[in-house]
Design an enzyme around this catalytic site. Structure first.
Site, PDB file in Angstrom:
ATOM      1  N   HIS A 240      45.979  32.536  43.562  1.00 55.04           N
ATOM      2  CA  HIS A 240      46.747  33.073  44.742  1.00 55.04           C
ATOM      3  C   HIS A 240      47.901  33.999  45.048  1.00 55.04           C
ATOM      4  CE1 HIS A 240      47.324  35.904  47.993  1.00 55.04           C
ATOM      5  NE2 HIS A 240      48.370  35.477  48.097  1.00 55.04           N
TER       6      HIS A 240
ATOM      7  N   TYR B 239      49.890  37.779  43.172  1.00 53.18           N
ATOM      8  CA  TYR B 239      50.973  39.169  43.273  1.00 53.18           C
ATOM      9  C   TYR B 239      51.084  39.314  41.583  1.00 53.18           C
ATOM     10  CZ  TYR B 239      50.782  39.352  47.683  1.00 53.18           C
ATOM     11  OH  TYR B 239      49.908  39.130  48.501  1.00 53.18           O
TER      12      TYR B 239
ATOM     13  N   HIS C 105      36.444  43.721  48.897  1.00 47.97           N
ATOM     14  CA  HIS C 105      37.977  43.188  48.880  1.00 47.97           C
ATOM     15  C   HIS C 105      39.116  43.880  47.565  1.00 47.97           C
ATOM     16  CE1 HIS C 105      41.722  42.246  49.292  1.00 47.97           C
ATOM     17  NE2 HIS C 105      41.610  41.251  49.143  1.00 47.97           N
ATOM     18  N   PHE C 106      38.730  42.874  46.555  1.00 46.96           N
ATOM     19  CA  PHE C 106      39.093  43.064  45.786  1.00 46.96           C
ATOM     20  C   PHE C 106      38.773  44.051  44.629  1.00 46.96           C
ATOM     21  CE2 PHE C 106      36.718  39.113  44.161  1.00 46.96           C
ATOM     22  CZ  PHE C 106      35.461  39.645  42.814  1.00 46.96           C
ATOM     23  N   HIS C 107      37.648  44.766  44.560  1.00 48.74           N
ATOM     24  CA  HIS C 107      38.058  45.988  43.837  1.00 48.74           C
ATOM     25  C   HIS C 107      38.577  47.393  44.233  1.00 48.74           C
ATOM     26  CE1 HIS C 107      34.653  44.030  41.824  1.00 48.74           C
ATOM     27  NE2 HIS C 107      34.602  44.875  40.565  1.00 48.74           N
TER      28      HIS C 107
ATOM     29  N   ARG D  88      27.744  36.947  47.333  1.00 50.61           N
ATOM     30  CA  ARG D  88      28.521  37.897  46.039  1.00 50.61           C
ATOM     31  C   ARG D  88      27.660  36.688  45.404  1.00 50.61           C
ATOM     32  NH1 ARG D  88      34.574  35.339  45.525  1.00 50.61           N
ATOM     33  NH2 ARG D  88      34.003  36.591  42.975  1.00 50.61           N
ATOM     34  N   ARG D  89      28.147  36.641  44.117  1.00 51.16           N
ATOM     35  CA  ARG D  89      27.443  36.257  42.904  1.00 51.16           C
ATOM     36  C   ARG D  89      25.875  36.449  42.669  1.00 51.16           C
ATOM     37  NH1 ARG D  89      32.995  32.503  41.813  1.00 51.16           N
ATOM     38  NH2 ARG D  89      33.904  33.398  40.498  1.00 51.16           N
TER      39      ARG D  89
HETATM   40  C1  HEM Z   1      33.952  50.118  36.168  1.00 50.87           C
HETATM   41  C2  HEM Z   1      33.563  49.493  37.729  1.00 50.87           C
HETATM   42  C3  HEM Z   1      33.559  48.869  38.239  1.00 50.87           C
HETATM   43  C4  HEM Z   1      32.579  48.288  38.891  1.00 50.87           C
HETATM   44  C5  HEM Z   1      30.780  49.014  39.402  1.00 50.87           C
HETATM   45  C6  HEM Z   1      32.344  46.638  39.206  1.00 50.87           C
HETATM   46  C7  HEM Z   1      31.292  45.956  40.053  1.00 50.87           C
HETATM   47  C8  HEM Z   1      31.921  44.259  40.291  1.00 50.87           C
HETATM   48  C9  HEM Z   1      30.294  44.365  40.715  1.00 50.87           C
HETATM   49  C10 HEM Z   1      29.231  44.884  42.343  1.00 50.87           C
HETATM   50  C11 HEM Z   1      31.168  42.985  41.340  1.00 50.87           C
HETATM   51  C12 HEM Z   1      29.824  41.531  41.704  1.00 50.87           C
HETATM   52  C13 HEM Z   1      28.903  41.200  41.218  1.00 50.87           C
HETATM   53  C14 HEM Z   1      28.481  39.797  41.643  1.00 50.87           C
HETATM   54  O1  HEM Z   1      29.181  39.768  43.229  1.00 50.87           O
HETATM   55  O2  HEM Z   1      27.314  39.072  41.568  1.00 50.87           O
HETATM   56  C15 HEM Z   1      31.694  42.530  40.702  1.00 50.87           C
HETATM   57  C16 HEM Z   1      32.949  41.310  40.408  1.00 50.87           C
HETATM   58  C17 HEM Z   1      33.935  41.574  39.982  1.00 50.87           C
HETATM   59  N1  HEM Z   1      34.854  42.247  39.319  1.00 50.87           N
HETATM   60 FE1  HEM Z   1      34.268  44.323  38.986  1.00 50.87          FE
HETATM   61  N2  HEM Z   1      33.546  46.433  38.909  1.00 50.87           N
HETATM   62  C18 HEM Z   1      33.872  47.000  38.250  1.00 50.87           C
HETATM   63  C19 HEM Z   1      35.620  47.178  38.092  1.00 50.87           C
HETATM   64  C20 HEM Z   1      36.371  45.995  37.607  1.00 50.87           C
HETATM   65  C21 HEM Z   1      37.638  46.439  37.280  1.00 50.87           C
HETATM   66  C22 HEM Z   1      38.070  46.775  36.863  1.00 50.87           C
HETATM   67  C23 HEM Z   1      38.217  44.346  37.639  1.00 50.87           C
HETATM   68  C24 HEM Z   1      39.620  44.002  38.009  1.00 50.87           C
HETATM   69  C25 HEM Z   1      40.244  44.594  36.676  1.00 50.87           C
HETATM   70  C26 HEM Z   1      37.461  44.478  38.324  1.00 50.87           C
HETATM   71  C27 HEM Z   1      36.690  43.089  38.580  1.00 50.87           C
HETATM   72  C28 HEM Z   1      35.765  42.461  39.036  1.00 50.87           C
HETATM   73  C29 HEM Z   1      36.180  40.829  39.517  1.00 50.87           C
HETATM   74  C30 HEM Z   1      36.809  39.463  39.460  1.00 50.87           C
HETATM   75  C31 HEM Z   1      34.364  40.098  39.890  1.00 50.87           C
HETATM   76  C32 HEM Z   1      34.367  38.759  40.301  1.00 50.87           C
HETATM   77  C33 HEM Z   1      33.655  38.159  39.246  1.00 50.87           C
HETATM   78  C34 HEM Z   1      32.619  37.211  39.971  1.00 50.87           C
HETATM   79  O3  HEM Z   1      32.708  37.143  40.709  1.00 50.87           O
HETATM   80  O4  HEM Z   1      32.988  36.057  39.373  1.00 50.87           O
HETATM   81  N3  HEM Z   1      35.809  45.188  38.611  1.00 50.87           N
HETATM   82  N4  HEM Z   1      32.339  44.193  39.604  1.00 50.87           N
HETATM   83 CU   LIG Z   2      44.984  34.502  48.055  1.00 52.80          CU
END
Ligand code: HEM
Ligand SMILES: [Cu+2]
Length: 554
Positions: free
Chosen positions: A230, A234, A381-383, A444-445
């Site tokens: 968490h 921050y 949320h986190f995007h 998710r995932r």
């Molecule tokens: C370029 C644009 C981006 C797209 C289209 C995108 C798309 C996605 C999608 C569809 C997922 C979910 C996949 C799933 O749950 O199966 C994901 C997960 C994630 N994304 Fe992105 N993303 C982008 C950029 C970013 C950026 C800039 C960050 C952080 C600085 C980020 C951090 C994450 C993280 C931490 C996860 C979770 C991974 C996990 O569940 O282990 N993403 N993203």
């Molecule tokens: Cu938290």
């Protein structure tokens, strides 16, 4: 007055600029590579599976997802943050680092760790996602590499503390300049926060990946992980706040509304960001409900400095907008310098962050969390938060910072401006679709394009996710192009190279009460609260440790 006038006089030396520049280079490469997988995931959702063409380099959706999470959420952020904190320390305190070699050692340790972790990641031997929950088991080099990245960042942090200490000796009774203060506070928070994964990796994951023990305790590991997980958010956010509070007002032609309020918000973030980790474990059977409730309440405590931030940053911007001739209820917003890509990036980041905050409060609410937990809502949320409030702000910062450290001019500022808007549009579509999918129950995932259970009601939203992802891909490529062309472009005349923007406070910083510029009481308060909020549970979970989950190698 003299302090702020002096501050403009010392520019970073070429060596210092290069040192910051190396951090940015690693960060931006990580973002470029990591972000390529995001759109692949998003396109997969509507059935366009491009992973098959990446085989054997990338062997699965999950290997791509691991690279996406690690490179974006851990590498891009950490390297950018440490580099930016180096700049704000030097520029804010108006003096060189007191032990530059120490900072170099820290940086090299981070790079060695990154390379070490990269090997198993690329070899599909660490496909454990960026949260590396056991019993998923990665090759030891992944854990050791991550540890080195963290230790390297600690070492760089020590370099900042020593520099601040030297500055204090020379400036008794003077308030530390806000941008230096904010960056250093963030490093201190990070050192407390990362104790969780440090213990997790050293006492559980490394022995297990070396084969010294053959099973592990997922519950305890998750508790350690979220001790860090968490406050990690921050750690990402506070550097963006350093810019929003301490730089953006200057870029917009105004001043920081209140140095005191800014510092108060930062202190509350320090104190409350660690003892809330159980809000990620509401569904964990091994954590008693009472502790979940305590952490839920403390989480709402974090909403308070967020509201302070919204107030102070908006007030600073309003001051700037009115100084620029904006009138009326919203006229000041229009008067802000929207043609400046750096400013616009941060304004749009802030706007989307309001929505990220709303979905965050939803996540934090114990009963609502049960509906959205582990659904597509969470990445939705986190995007908005790390992938936009933080990432788009860092992009905005890089539009002056990369020219500053390279001595170049920003390549095609209009292209940069378009890039920022494309990100905004893509993210509005993408994140809204993900939130809705989550409410409809989409996990998710999960490569949803292959899932046999997808009801018709999800299809339109899956398609919107893909469209948003494709738009974001265009934005990422534009950003990489602008950065590359800036970095390799011709040297600019010194007067065309941007200056580091440092906002003055409307009420002079020297009038900020001394207790808002003193680390000791706040660090003690933080330690006490952390011990109270985690001590009893850690004691029980450690004393009842049961190593009964054998490793699973994906
Ligand atoms: C370029 C644009 C981006 C797209 C289209 C995108 C798309 C996605 C999608 C569809 C997922 C979910 C996949 C799933 O749950 O199966 C994901 C997960 C994630 N994304 Fe992105 N993303 C982008 C950029 C970013 C950026 C800039 C960050 C952080 C600085 C980020 C951090 C994450 C993280 C931490 C996860 C979770 C991974 C996990 O569940 O282990 N993403 N993203
Ligand atoms: Cu938290």
């Amino acid at each position: 007055m003299t302090i702020s006038a002096d501050r403009q006089t010392r520019q970073l030396t070429t060596q210092e600029k290069k040192f910051v520049g190396w951090h940015l280079l690693v960060a931006i490469i990580a973002l470029m590579v990591g972000s390529l997988f995001g759109p692949l995931q998003a396109l997969e959702f509507s059935g366009l599976n491009l992973y098959q063409y990446l085989d054997p380099v990338i062997q699965s959706y999950y290997q791509g997802l691991t690279l996406h999470g690690v490179l974006n959420a851990l590498v891009w952020t950490t390297f950018f943050i440490v580099g930016f904190a180096t700049l704000t320390t030097i520029k804010g305190l108006n003096r060189p680092l007191s032990h530059p070699r120490l900072n170099w050692v820290g940086f090299i340790t981070m790079v060695v760790g990154l390379l070490m972790a990269a090997v198993p990641l690329l070899a599909n031997a660490a496909t454990v996602l960026y949260t590396f929950y056991p019993p998923l088991e990665a090759n030891w080099a992944f854990y050791l590499g991550l540890t080195l990245v963290v230790v390297g960042s600690w070492i760089e942090g020590y370099g900042f503390y020593l520099t601040l200490h030297a500055w204090r000796k020379d400036n008794p009774g003077v308030r530390s300049p806000f941008i230096a203060f904010g960056g250093i506070l963030n490093m201190a928070m990070w050192q407390i926060a990362t104790l969780g994964i440090a213990v997790e990796i050293l006492t559980m994951l490394l022995p297990y990946s070396f084969g010294w023990i053959d099973a592990t305790d997922p519950q305890l590991a998750r508790t350690y992980f979220w001790f860090t997980g968490h406050p990690l958010v921050y750690f990402w956010l506070l550097p963006a706040y350093v810019s929003w509070y301490g730089m953006l007002p200057k870029q917009a032609g105004g001043k920081l509304f209140s140095d005191s309020l800014a510092r108060l918000a930062f202190w509350i973030f320090l104190v409350t960001s660690v003892p809330v980790g159980f809000h990620h474990q509401y569904v964990d059977p091994g954590v008693p409900v009472a502790w979940k409730w305590i952490h839920a309440v403390l989480t709402y405590g974090v909403a308070f400095p967020s509201l302070l931030t919204a107030f102070t940053v908006i007030a600073s911007l309003e001051y700037a907008g009115r100084k620029r001739g904006g009138t009326g209820l919203v006229g000041w917003i229009r008067a802000l310098p929207w043609k400046d890509a750096s400013v616009t990036a941060q304004l749009l980041a802030g706007i989307l962050f309001l929505f990220g905050g709303i979905s965050g409060i939803t996540n934090a609410s114990y009963n609502l969390n049960l509906i959205v937990h582990n659904t597509a809502w969470v990445p939705g949320h986190f995007h908005l938060t790390v992938a936009t409030a933080v990432t788009l702000s860092f992009m905005g910062i890089s539009f002056w910072l990369v020219p500053y450290v390279t001595g170049k001019q920003l390549y095609k500022p209009r292209l940069a401006l378009i890039q920022v808007w494309v990100w905004f549009v893509g993210m509005v579509i993408f994140s809204n679709a993900m939130h809705v999918l989550g409410l409809l129950g989409a996990p998710r995932r999960t490569p949803l394009g292959e899932a046999p259970y997808v009801p018709d009601a999800w299809n339109g939203h899956l398609l919107r996710t893909s469209i948003g992802g494709a738009i974001l891909l265009v934005s990422v490529l534009m950003y990489g192009w602008v950065m590359l062309k800036t970095a390799i472009g011709p040297k600019a005349n010194p007067e065309d190279v941007p200056e580091v923007p440092i906002a003055e406070s409307i009420v002079p910083a020297q009038q900020t009460p001394a207790w808002l510029d003193n680390f000791k009481p706040w660090l003690i308060g933080t330690a006490v609260l952390v011990v109270l909020a985690y001590g009893p549970q850690l004691f029980i979970q450690i004393s009842e440790i049961s190593l009964n989950a054998p490793g699973v190698t994906p």
